[in-house]
Design a protein around this motif. Structure first.
Motif, short mmCIF file in Angstrom:
data_model
loop_
_atom_site.label_atom_id
_atom_site.label_comp_id
_atom_site.label_asym_id
_atom_site.label_seq_id
_atom_site.Cartn_x
_atom_site.Cartn_y
_atom_site.Cartn_z
N ARG A 16 0.77 -1.24 0.00
CA ARG A 16 0.00 0.00 0.00
C ARG A 16 0.80 1.29 0.00
N ASP A 89 7.85 -13.83 2.28
CA ASP A 89 9.18 -13.80 1.66
C ASP A 89 10.20 -14.67 2.41
N SER A 180 0.25 -2.01 7.74
CA SER A 180 -0.84 -1.03 7.73
C SER A 180 -1.99 -1.47 8.64
P1 CNA Z 1 0.84 -2.98 3.56
O1 CNA Z 1 -0.62 -2.87 3.66
O2 CNA Z 1 1.47 -2.73 2.24
O3 CNA Z 1 1.45 -1.96 4.64
C1 CNA Z 1 2.83 -1.77 4.80
C2 CNA Z 1 3.05 -0.73 5.88
O4 CNA Z 1 4.43 -0.63 6.13
C3 CNA Z 1 2.55 0.67 5.53
O5 CNA Z 1 1.92 1.25 6.64
C4 CNA Z 1 3.85 1.42 5.17
O6 CNA Z 1 3.80 2.80 5.48
C5 CNA Z 1 4.84 0.72 6.06
N1 CNA Z 1 6.21 0.71 5.56
C6 CNA Z 1 6.65 0.43 4.30
N2 CNA Z 1 7.98 0.43 4.25
C7 CNA Z 1 8.42 0.74 5.51
C8 CNA Z 1 9.69 0.89 6.10
N3 CNA Z 1 10.82 0.70 5.43
N4 CNA Z 1 9.75 1.20 7.42
C9 CNA Z 1 8.60 1.39 8.14
N5 CNA Z 1 7.37 1.25 7.64
C10 CNA Z 1 7.28 0.92 6.33
O7 CNA Z 1 1.37 -4.40 4.06
P2 CNA Z 1 0.81 -5.30 5.24
O8 CNA Z 1 1.88 -6.27 5.54
O9 CNA Z 1 0.23 -4.52 6.34
O10 CNA Z 1 -0.41 -6.02 4.48
C11 CNA Z 1 -0.61 -7.30 4.60
C12 CNA Z 1 -0.35 -8.10 3.32
C13 CNA Z 1 0.87 -7.65 2.55
C14 CNA Z 1 -0.03 -9.49 3.67
O11 CNA Z 1 -1.04 -10.32 3.23
C15 CNA Z 1 1.29 -9.86 3.00
O12 CNA Z 1 1.28 -11.18 2.53
C16 CNA Z 1 1.41 -8.90 1.91
N6 CNA Z 1 2.74 -8.62 1.34
C17 CNA Z 1 3.86 -9.29 1.76
C18 CNA Z 1 5.09 -9.00 1.20
C19 CNA Z 1 6.30 -9.75 1.67
O13 CNA Z 1 6.23 -10.93 1.96
N7 CNA Z 1 7.43 -9.05 1.80
C20 CNA Z 1 5.20 -8.02 0.21
C21 CNA Z 1 4.03 -7.36 -0.21
C22 CNA Z 1 2.81 -7.67 0.37
#
Ligand code: CNA
Length: 257
Positions: A16, A89, A180
């Motif tokens: 997001r 991941d 988020s």
């Molecule tokens: P999201 O909804 O994308 O939220 C991510 C949050 O992290 C947001 O509030 C951002 O502002 C914050 N953020 C991003 N980068 C940073 C940083 N470097 N430092 C601090 N804050 C940061 O992702 P959620 O995990 O909340 O949503 C859940 C989903 C995302 C799950 O079902 C996962 O499977 C899914 N997901 C996983 C991956 C992975 O495995 N790396 C990647 C993308 C999505």
């Protein structure tokens, strides 16, 4: 508990974040709506979209971040009761977090099964198919073979439900990292510690705050219970490590640059 924000500094986009998040960059898949890429209906109709993304995100292509090593540090210090992650991941494992202390609530690429007949398939074979841009098909029925990551509408792994109640009975500090807090039921974990238990949010933006729909959400203003560090997860855990007098132990865990 953690989300995609702990892995963005490894180069894996979150969902997001405006501009860089996956949901802003899925135009090439021509999805009806962004979350469709993680639904079974869409997988059946256009499997290429998910498998192109899976190829990009496949474990082994990225290294753990300092934040992942901080979780390992909590383990080494004997204070990690459990690490609940939404991430698929497997970077926590790569940083050395033990299986028994880890709950991969949205599954992982560690197993794969046919979405029609549930027949299990070898993950190396699945990876080889994804690598050559082929959709992995079940040898028994021809159905699509999906890595065991949890799609919208699917149940979370049994381990999640089994451990949540006993863990939150014992939890005496909850650290919420890089999420988020919008995907349920995972997001609900933030409201599960007992009322006196401190909660610390480390995230780029403030999330999960108390309101009429979330009466047990964070209250950073009127209580001393909840605290937040608004910034990067890596910076946030460095502050914590220094404050705890663990800077040199933390440094020692980080791979040489
Ligand atoms: P999201 O909804 O994308 O939220 C991510 C949050 O992290 C947001 O509030 C951002 O502002 C914050 N953020 C991003 N980068 C940073 C940083 N470097 N430092 C601090 N804050 C940061 O992702 P959620 O995990 O909340 O949503 C859940 C989903 C995302 C799950 O079902 C996962 O499977 C899914 N997901 C996983 C991956 C992975 O495995 N790396 C990647 C993308 C999505």
């Amino acid at each position: 508990m953690a989300g995609a924000g702990i892995s963005t500094s490894a180069g894996i986009p979150d969902f997001r974040s405006p501009g860089t998040g996956l949901y802003d960059n899925l135009q090439k898949y021509d999805l009806p709506y962004p979350e469709a890429i993680f639904t079974l209906d869409y997988l059946r109709s256009k499997p290429e979209a998910f498998f192109t993304l899976a190829k990009e995100l496949y474990p082994g292509n990225f290294d753990p971040t300092p934040c992942h090593y901080f979780i390992k540090l909590l383990q080494d210090k004997g204070v990690l009761l459990r690490h609940y992650t939404q991430n698929i991941d497997t970077l926590e494992r790569a940083a050395g977090v033990r299986d028994d202390l880890l709950v991969e609530a949205h599954g992982s690429f560690a197993q794969a099964a046919c979405i029609d007949c549930s027949h299990r398939h070898d993950t190396e074979w699945v990876k080889s198919q994804i690598d050559k841009d082929a959709v992995p098909r079940c040898e028994s029925c021809g159905g699509i073979v999906k890595p065991s990551i949890v799609f919208f509408g699917e149940d979370l792994p049994r381990r999640f439900g089994q451990l949540v109640s006993e863990d939150f009975e014992k939890c005496d500090l909850l650290i919420v990292l890089g999420t988020s807090l919008t995907v349920h039921p995972f997001a609900g974990l933030a409201t599960m510690p007992k009322p006196e238990v401190p909660r610390l949010l480390i995230n780029r933006d403030s999330v999960g705050e108390r309101d009429i729909l979330n009466p047990d959400g964070f209250d950073f203003i009127r209580t001393n219970r909840d605290a937040r560090y608004l910034g990067s997860c890596d910076d946030g855990v460095w502050h914590l490590a220094r404050g705890l007098g663990w800077a040199s132990d933390f440094e020692a865990l980080l791979p040489e640059k």
